[in-house]
Design an enzyme around this catalytic site. Structure first.
Site, PDB file in Angstrom:
ATOM      1  CE  LYS A   1       4.430  15.055  13.511  1.00 36.02           C
ATOM      2  NZ  LYS A   1       4.319  15.413  12.075  1.00 36.02           N
TER       3      LYS A   1
ATOM      4  CB  SER B   1       6.073  12.311  10.402  1.00 38.65           C
ATOM      5  OG  SER B   1       5.630  13.659  10.366  1.00 38.65           O
TER       6      SER B   1
ATOM      7  CB  SER C   1       3.502  14.693   8.249  1.00 34.58           C
ATOM      8  OG  SER C   1       4.669  14.042   7.852  1.00 34.58           O
TER       9      SER C   1
HETATM   10  N1  GLN Z   1       6.815  11.893   4.333  1.00 32.05           N
HETATM   11  C1  GLN Z   1       7.360  13.174   4.052  1.00 32.05           C
HETATM   12  C2  GLN Z   1       8.797  13.217   4.489  1.00 32.05           C
HETATM   13  O1  GLN Z   1       9.296  12.237   4.902  1.00 32.05           O
HETATM   14  C3  GLN Z   1       6.545  14.225   4.721  1.00 32.05           C
HETATM   15  C4  GLN Z   1       6.884  14.449   6.124  1.00 32.05           C
HETATM   16  C5  GLN Z   1       6.087  15.542   6.761  1.00 32.05           C
HETATM   17  O2  GLN Z   1       5.119  16.041   6.172  1.00 32.05           O
HETATM   18  N2  GLN Z   1       6.527  15.962   7.924  1.00 32.05           N
HETATM   19  O3  GLN Z   1       9.450  14.226   4.398  1.00 32.05           O
END
Ligand code: GLN
Length: 480
Positions: free
Chosen positions: A76, A151, A175
């Site tokens: 990532k 994400s 994410s």
């Molecule tokens: N969807 C969650 C957010 O927008 C989690 C994001 C993540 O785990 N990096 O914060």
């Protein structure tokens, strides 16, 4: 195993066994991975940058005696790598070339892995669809009209499309798990502190964890073996003896007490509910004892998470000011330069989080917002502590729905935030959780989440493996 299957479609543990027996060479695997990239990447767009094939083909000769034999891994793009830029899918870091490797990257390289490419994400990991990338959205290999989740959507899509053998993601509130669920792969968020965060660009420091995204449960355990462990450069990393997470795979789960939280199944569609019922049957057939449990503070998890994560994000992102790192809007007074750099280089979702966080941390309001959220966080953690006195693992869907359509939730941040309802509680509690393929809803992959108590990764992997073996294998989009 299907003889027609090309090498990039096989899990890494099978490839390593074939290499060991001298039946294949790592070179062949690398070539098959690049072939898949050449065929599918134009449509999927999982990667922000890709290493040149010659580089990896040469590297695998040098690494052939190391445990991972020079096989490639996708990473990532919020994890620092010296070989490739680290952009966080943000205009701010568009040209940012780190001068050090994250600890997880060092460990992977020591074990003989090679960095294949850096995968797309929501800008600074803020989002649930990968549509918040400043560069381009990634598409779900199972249905190109749908999001891969987020994400870590690029990592999930790359693994699902067999453009990568396996990948690293990061998980702050879901994410790793939610994109794994949407793309029909395995993704694990480890216990907070099990994997070093050194070199992970910070979003919400009390929640962020790096974890594996893989084709099956055994690969997940194998990758966790490589990346887990104490790192003195991350003061929150835990001091504990190294575990072999593959050790318990294959052991039965007879007598396991499995909890299903009643708060997690109230608003599910009938198809999703049918999936949960099927999972309960499978666990019962495996000899587990399934019971309903309660996690009474679940309804507060989303507001608590968004307050805490945004507060921490607003502090962490203060370092992007146009002076340090790359992008700068210059020819202005000093103050205007700060303001303009931030105004032009952050995307709308990142700005929204910074504003929520700055508001919550404001003098005079700190106790009412941030302080209160911290206290509710404790209540959520105690819900789990109580539950784990009576059960070994907790199961639930990873997300209430399968992958949604691109654009569908972009206008409604609240609808987007609600897709994290089942993943955020384990993040707030700092406990491990895995998402594995659990069947289909609306013809799309639907993940089963298994949550464990603190540092019980071996236990959730053992349960996940037992489920995987008894159940249909990971659904491959290329088989459709
Ligand atoms: N969807 C969650 C957010 O927008 C989690 C994001 C993540 O785990 N990096 O914060």
């Amino acid at each position: 195993m299907n003889a027609q299957q090309s090498l990039n479609e096989k899990p890494v543990h099978e490839l390593l066994a074939l290499i060991e027996k001298g039946e294949i060479h790592p070179r062949d695997v690398i070539s098959d991975v690049y072939r898949a990239i050449a065929q599918r990447e134009d449509q999927i767009r999982a990667y922000i940058s890709i290493a040149p094939p010659e580089h990896l083909l040469q590297g695998c000769e040098r690494l052939r005696d190391r445990p991972l034999r020079g096989l490639p891994i996708a990473v990532k793009d919020n994890i620092s790598t010296v070989d490739l830029k680290t952009t966080c899918a943000s205009r701010f870091l568009e040209d940012f070339q780190p001068i050090f490797d994250a600890t997880v990257i060092e460990r992977l390289k020591d074990a003989g892995a090679q960095i294949l490419g850096k995968t797309n994400l929501d800008e600074f990991a803020m989002g649930s669809s990968t549509e918040n990338s400043a560069f381009f959205p990634t598409r779900n290999p199972h249905d190109l009209e749908r999001v891969p989740g987020g994400s870590s959507g690029g990592s999930a899509a790359a693994v699902a499309a067999h453009e990568a053998l396996w990948a690293l993601g990061s998980d702050t509130g879901g994410s790793i798990r939610q994109p794994a669920s949407f793309c029909g792969i395995v993704g694990l968020k480890p216990t907070y502190g099990l994997v070093s965060r050194y070199g992970l660009v910070a979003f919400a420091s009390s929640l962020d964890q790096i974890g594996p995204m893989t084709k099956d449960v055994r690969d997940c355990a194998l990758l966790l073996n490589v990346i887990a462990g104490r790192d003195r450069r991350d003061s929150t990393s835990l001091e504990r003896p190294c575990d072999d997470y593959t050790r318990d795979l294959g052991q039965d789960i007879k007598g396991f007490r499995v909890g299903v939280p009643k708060e997690y199944i109230v608003d599910l569609s009938s198809q999703a509910r049918a999936c949960v019922e099927a999972w309960v049957k499978i666990f019962q057939e495996l000899g587990a004892e399934v019971r309903e449990i309660s996690l009474p503070h679940t309804e507060y998890a989303i507001p608590t998470y968004y307050l805490i994560s945004s507060s921490e994000a607003s502090a962490n992102l203060a370092r992007f000011d146009g002076v340090r790192y790359t992008k700068r809007i210059s020819d202005l007074s000093m103050e205007a330069m700060f303001a303009e750099s931030r105004a032009r280089c952050f995307g709308p979702e990142v700005k929204r989080r910074i504003m929520i966080g700055t508001y919550a941390l404001r003098a005079g309001y700190y106790e009412a917002w941030y302080g209160k959220a911290q206290r509710v966080r404790t209540l959520i953690r105690q819900d789990f502590e109580r539950a784990f006195q009576t059960v070994d693992i907790i199961i639930s869907p990873t997300s209430p729905t399968p992958a949604f359509k691109l654009g569908e939730r972009m206008k409604d941040p609240l609808a987007m935030y609600l897709s994290d309802i089942f993943t955020v509680p384990a993040s707030l509690a700092g406990i491990p959780a895995i998402s594995i393929p659990g069947g289909k809803v609306e013809g799309l992959p639907f993940g089963l989440q298994i949550i464990g108590d603190k540092l019980q990764e071996a236990k959730i992997l053992r349960a996940a493996y037992a489920f995987e073996q008894s159940h249909t294998p990971a659904v491959s989009p290329t088989e459709q």
